[in-house]
Design a protein around this motif. Sequence first.
Motif, short mmCIF file in Angstrom:
data_model
loop_
_atom_site.label_atom_id
_atom_site.label_comp_id
_atom_site.label_asym_id
_atom_site.label_seq_id
_atom_site.Cartn_x
_atom_site.Cartn_y
_atom_site.Cartn_z
N ALA A 26 0.82 -1.21 0.00
CA ALA A 26 0.00 0.00 0.00
C ALA A 26 0.85 1.26 0.00
O ALA A 26 0.35 2.35 -0.28
N TYR A 27 2.13 1.12 0.29
CA TYR A 27 3.02 2.28 0.38
C TYR A 27 3.99 2.39 -0.80
O TYR A 27 4.65 3.42 -0.95
N VAL A 28 4.07 1.34 -1.60
CA VAL A 28 5.07 1.34 -2.67
C VAL A 28 4.52 0.96 -4.04
O VAL A 28 5.16 1.23 -5.06
N PRO A 201 11.07 11.90 1.54
CA PRO A 201 10.92 10.46 1.28
C PRO A 201 9.71 9.91 2.01
O PRO A 201 9.31 10.38 3.08
N GLY A 202 9.12 8.87 1.42
CA GLY A 202 8.05 8.15 2.08
C GLY A 202 6.67 8.47 1.53
O GLY A 202 6.37 9.61 1.20
N ARG A 349 12.70 2.92 3.56
CA ARG A 349 13.65 1.91 3.09
C ARG A 349 13.24 0.51 3.55
O ARG A 349 13.35 -0.47 2.81
N GLY A 350 12.74 0.42 4.79
CA GLY A 350 12.29 -0.87 5.29
C GLY A 350 11.11 -1.41 4.51
O GLY A 350 11.03 -2.62 4.24
N LEU A 351 10.21 -0.54 4.09
CA LEU A 351 9.05 -0.97 3.31
C LEU A 351 9.47 -1.55 1.96
O LEU A 351 8.82 -2.45 1.44
N GLY A 354 11.19 -5.77 0.95
CA GLY A 354 10.59 -7.04 0.60
C GLY A 354 10.38 -7.95 1.79
O GLY A 354 9.89 -9.08 1.65
N PHE A 355 10.72 -7.47 3.00
CA PHE A 355 10.59 -8.28 4.21
C PHE A 355 9.68 -7.61 5.24
O PHE A 355 9.76 -7.89 6.43
N ALA A 356 8.79 -6.75 4.79
CA ALA A 356 7.94 -6.00 5.72
C ALA A 356 6.58 -6.69 5.85
O ALA A 356 5.76 -6.65 4.92
N PRO A 357 6.29 -7.34 7.00
CA PRO A 357 4.98 -7.96 7.19
C PRO A 357 3.94 -6.92 7.54
O PRO A 357 4.25 -5.75 7.78
#
Length: 384
Positions: A26-28, A201-202, A349-351, A354-357
């Motif tokens: 939803a963020y990317v 950013p974001g 960056r965390g989003l 590819g590892f963001a649950p």
Amino acid sequence: MYRVAMTSAVHVDDDIAIAEGLPASAYVDPAWHARELATVFARGWQLVPERDAADDPRPLIEQVAARGARVPVALGGRALYLQRGWDDDVLRLFPNTCTHAWYPLVPGPSRGPTLVCGQHGRRFDCTGRMISQPGFAGARDFPRACDHLRSLPVTTWRGLVLAALDEHAAPAAEVLAPVDASLVRFPDRLERGVGEVREVPGNWKLHAHNFLDHFHIAHVHRAPGGLADAIDLGTYQTELFDHAVLQWAYARDPADGFDPELLPPRFHDAGGRRVFALWWFVYPNLALNFYPWGLSVNAYQPLPDRPDATRFGWYHWVLDRARYAERDRRWLSAQVDAEDVDALAQVSRGLRSGFAPRGRFAPSEERAAHWLHRKVARDVAAQG
């Protein structure tokens, strides 16, 4: 396929104790972003950004104060223009696109009882009605309803211009009613202070979530010397409404709080504590920060085709010049802004890792963030 996938992936449970937040996509994801622009940002009231015009530094509301005045503006990447009525003095908002061959109608500020398209000469009055068009003699079924300009919801509020892109938006008075109730003793009009617009950013939702999340204050804005030190964090309150959220806390030092005469009695404290700020959020992307020095307005504007960045508008309106000069020392305006921007760049960056649950919500701390996620989820899944 698009709507089914979007609807099934977006559910956020009403029960905060079991709810998961919006997924990282939803963020990317550009498809998510496009859907939000067509839903969330269609019916929500948004701040019409101040014009970046060196030749006219006046506030936007003053630029369209005279009868017949018009100026081009943009909202969510859509070209629009504001028009003050010549005969009725009513402020209106129209698409900045001719209904004949889609040429821009208002390239810059102008004034007059009518407006003529520079491409083929179609003429409109100040109510958006098409009143003439060269070359159309003998045309059948002309003009049609779609030959007139579509009037969009617009209002002025405490020196700001707010607009919606859909005629079915909830009435602005209804949306802003709880905000007005907290400001019944606050002056209606303030003096314009500094303003800036920059890209940060974001995704826009990261910035809205962060504004609504007091959980991070003790960590990102930690003491000594941070916002967690300037407020009595144990008194932090969150109040949820249909279209808005209010957050507030008492100041650690009463000298940094509001004069009680500026706020309704419900904010008064028999022990002499004073409210540090009223932090209002109006869905979907408008933050109204009322301080003893005045009003700080934050608008988290999405960038078309750029889900990973936000156009951040930051405008000040001044109540007390002496206190305004101390906003960075006593109310930590610049420090809190810098800390938030840095934190959200890291979250962004965390989003993308590819590892963001899908995250969960702390029931006692993140009621406002949960409120935002539910509203976005419902809007994105809505039909039409």
